[in-house]
Design a protein around this motif. Sequence first.
Motif, PDB file in Angstrom:
ATOM      1  N   VAL A  56       9.385 -15.010 -30.130  1.00  0.00           N
ATOM      2  CA  VAL A  56       9.352 -13.715 -30.558  1.00  0.00           C
ATOM      3  C   VAL A  56       7.987 -13.594 -31.387  1.00  0.00           C
ATOM      4  O   VAL A  56       8.013 -13.977 -32.678  1.00  0.00           O
ATOM      5  CB  VAL A  56      10.487 -13.208 -31.166  1.00  0.00           C
ATOM      6  CG1 VAL A  56      10.083 -11.681 -31.632  1.00  0.00           C
ATOM      7  CG2 VAL A  56      11.696 -13.242 -30.484  1.00  0.00           C
ATOM      8  N   LEU A  57       6.922 -13.127 -30.811  1.00  0.00           N
ATOM      9  CA  LEU A  57       5.773 -13.317 -31.249  1.00  0.00           C
ATOM     10  C   LEU A  57       5.054 -11.821 -31.598  1.00  0.00           C
ATOM     11  O   LEU A  57       4.879 -10.983 -30.482  1.00  0.00           O
ATOM     12  CB  LEU A  57       4.747 -13.950 -30.429  1.00  0.00           C
ATOM     13  CG  LEU A  57       3.321 -14.233 -30.663  1.00  0.00           C
ATOM     14  CD1 LEU A  57       3.061 -14.833 -31.766  1.00  0.00           C
ATOM     15  CD2 LEU A  57       2.466 -14.712 -29.539  1.00  0.00           C
ATOM     16  N   VAL A  69      -2.496 -16.911 -30.372  1.00  0.00           N
ATOM     17  CA  VAL A  69      -1.312 -18.065 -30.433  1.00  0.00           C
ATOM     18  C   VAL A  69      -0.715 -18.108 -29.312  1.00  0.00           C
ATOM     19  O   VAL A  69      -0.506 -19.219 -28.612  1.00  0.00           O
ATOM     20  CB  VAL A  69      -0.301 -17.194 -31.451  1.00  0.00           C
ATOM     21  CG1 VAL A  69       0.991 -18.086 -31.331  1.00  0.00           C
ATOM     22  CG2 VAL A  69      -0.793 -17.424 -32.933  1.00  0.00           C
ATOM     23  N   CYS A  70      -0.699 -17.143 -28.358  1.00  0.00           N
ATOM     24  CA  CYS A  70      -0.113 -17.154 -26.906  1.00  0.00           C
ATOM     25  C   CYS A  70      -1.024 -18.134 -26.078  1.00  0.00           C
ATOM     26  O   CYS A  70      -0.573 -18.611 -25.475  1.00  0.00           O
ATOM     27  CB  CYS A  70       0.172 -15.648 -26.437  1.00  0.00           C
ATOM     28  SG  CYS A  70       0.937 -15.612 -24.798  1.00  0.00           S
ATOM     29  N   ARG A  74       0.073 -21.472 -24.438  1.00  0.00           N
ATOM     30  CA  ARG A  74      -0.052 -21.663 -22.767  1.00  0.00           C
ATOM     31  C   ARG A  74      -0.762 -22.577 -22.389  1.00  0.00           C
ATOM     32  O   ARG A  74      -0.617 -23.318 -21.435  1.00  0.00           O
ATOM     33  CB  ARG A  74      -0.456 -20.394 -22.283  1.00  0.00           C
ATOM     34  CG  ARG A  74       0.235 -19.224 -22.225  1.00  0.00           C
ATOM     35  CD  ARG A  74       1.662 -19.582 -21.644  1.00  0.00           C
ATOM     36  NE  ARG A  74       2.807 -18.417 -21.660  1.00  0.00           N
ATOM     37  CZ  ARG A  74       3.639 -18.277 -21.333  1.00  0.00           C
ATOM     38  NH1 ARG A  74       4.453 -19.431 -21.561  1.00  0.00           N
ATOM     39  NH2 ARG A  74       4.729 -17.296 -21.363  1.00  0.00           N
ATOM     40  N   ALA A  75      -1.523 -23.261 -23.436  1.00  0.00           N
ATOM     41  CA  ALA A  75      -2.321 -24.304 -23.108  1.00  0.00           C
ATOM     42  C   ALA A  75      -1.823 -25.677 -23.063  1.00  0.00           C
ATOM     43  O   ALA A  75      -2.604 -26.708 -22.781  1.00  0.00           O
ATOM     44  CB  ALA A  75      -3.931 -24.077 -23.887  1.00  0.00           C
ATOM     45  N   THR A  76      -0.723 -25.794 -23.791  1.00  0.00           N
ATOM     46  CA  THR A  76      -0.146 -27.045 -24.234  1.00  0.00           C
ATOM     47  C   THR A  76       0.698 -27.606 -22.646  1.00  0.00           C
ATOM     48  O   THR A  76       0.811 -26.920 -21.748  1.00  0.00           O
ATOM     49  CB  THR A  76       1.016 -26.810 -25.203  1.00  0.00           C
ATOM     50  OG1 THR A  76       1.948 -26.073 -24.807  1.00  0.00           O
ATOM     51  CG2 THR A  76       0.238 -26.436 -26.509  1.00  0.00           C
ATOM     52  N   ALA A  77       0.906 -28.820 -22.859  1.00  0.00           N
ATOM     53  CA  ALA A  77       1.537 -29.366 -21.807  1.00  0.00           C
ATOM     54  C   ALA A  77       2.705 -28.681 -20.992  1.00  0.00           C
ATOM     55  O   ALA A  77       2.981 -28.662 -19.739  1.00  0.00           O
ATOM     56  CB  ALA A  77       1.920 -30.942 -22.002  1.00  0.00           C
ATOM     57  N   HIS A  78       3.600 -28.196 -22.134  1.00  0.00           N
ATOM     58  CA  HIS A  78       5.005 -27.641 -21.910  1.00  0.00           C
ATOM     59  C   HIS A  78       4.697 -26.026 -21.932  1.00  0.00           C
ATOM     60  O   HIS A  78       5.917 -25.161 -21.630  1.00  0.00           O
ATOM     61  CB  HIS A  78       6.034 -28.106 -22.314  1.00  0.00           C
ATOM     62  CG  HIS A  78       6.337 -29.512 -22.239  1.00  0.00           C
ATOM     63  ND1 HIS A  78       6.783 -30.218 -20.914  1.00  0.00           N
ATOM     64  CD2 HIS A  78       6.010 -30.636 -22.856  1.00  0.00           C
ATOM     65  CE1 HIS A  78       6.839 -31.558 -21.209  1.00  0.00           C
ATOM     66  NE2 HIS A  78       6.411 -31.761 -22.360  1.00  0.00           N
ATOM     67  N   PRO A  83       8.819 -19.325 -22.621  1.00  0.00           N
ATOM     68  CA  PRO A  83       9.084 -17.526 -22.653  1.00  0.00           C
ATOM     69  C   PRO A  83       8.658 -17.154 -24.008  1.00  0.00           C
ATOM     70  O   PRO A  83       8.926 -17.485 -24.978  1.00  0.00           O
ATOM     71  CB  PRO A  83      10.648 -17.572 -22.321  1.00  0.00           C
ATOM     72  CG  PRO A  83      11.261 -18.865 -21.923  1.00  0.00           C
ATOM     73  CD  PRO A  83      10.221 -19.807 -22.626  1.00  0.00           C
ATOM     74  N   VAL A  84       7.942 -16.223 -23.915  1.00  0.00           N
ATOM     75  CA  VAL A  84       7.225 -15.260 -24.993  1.00  0.00           C
ATOM     76  C   VAL A  84       7.812 -13.666 -24.856  1.00  0.00           C
ATOM     77  O   VAL A  84       7.711 -13.449 -23.824  1.00  0.00           O
ATOM     78  CB  VAL A  84       5.931 -15.334 -24.976  1.00  0.00           C
ATOM     79  CG1 VAL A  84       5.115 -14.620 -26.102  1.00  0.00           C
ATOM     80  CG2 VAL A  84       5.280 -16.866 -25.380  1.00  0.00           C
TER      81      VAL A  84
END
Length: 239
Positions: A56-57, A69-70, A74-78, A83-84
């Motif tokens: 929850v952002l 931050v989003c 999203r750029a990370t492996a998983h 869900p955001v």
Amino acid sequence: MTENPTTGRILVVDDDPTVAEVVAGYLLRAGYQVDRAADGHQALARAEAARPDLVVLDLMLPGLDGLEVCRRLRATAHGAALPVVMLTAKGDEADRILGLELGADDYVTKPFSPRELVLRVRSVLRRAAGAAAAPPSPGLLTAGDLVLDPQARRAHRAGRELALTLREFDLLAFLLQHPGTVFGREELMQRVWGWDFGDLSTVTVHVRRLREKIEDDPAAPALISTVWGVGYRFDPVRG
């Protein structure tokens, strides 16, 4: 990913301690585990230390804002499938659209009802859990050099794996399952998102994001066509 939409770990990111406390309290009472972060850098560190089932952002964060931050999540492996749910100010439509373009799954506008937020969280997690627990697919979905594996939830085009969010994958899989059929935004929202209400720009943004990932020329799409005044059609014959 938790398989129960009423359990799981939620990361709440908001610099307003009152809002964060109220949101965390409602989520805890709904059965979720809750981590909290007061700024963007702390949020990224918490997400890396213990991967949440949903974030929850708040978009308006000091220093590193929610959009960045989003983007980094999203750029990370998983991160592509994480869900955001965004928290946005009432009049910030441009920020909501940008957040959706970065892959957010839903948003709640401030001031909001904490009960509504819990329902939105539950809806997004239910969709994610349903995708994870879906029965084995009878086979691959293909259109030209585009290949989707619904069971593994992986998509490739011309041998290159596509980084699709949860909603993007579901939308593309739905369109591939119904080639040549025109769907309005309301129907797509119901059948892909599982929502009977919501901002239809959510569908528009996700179609645009999909075009950027699967079309040779997103400005002149050949796979996902716009049928003016009606909706969208997936037409592999033209692709």
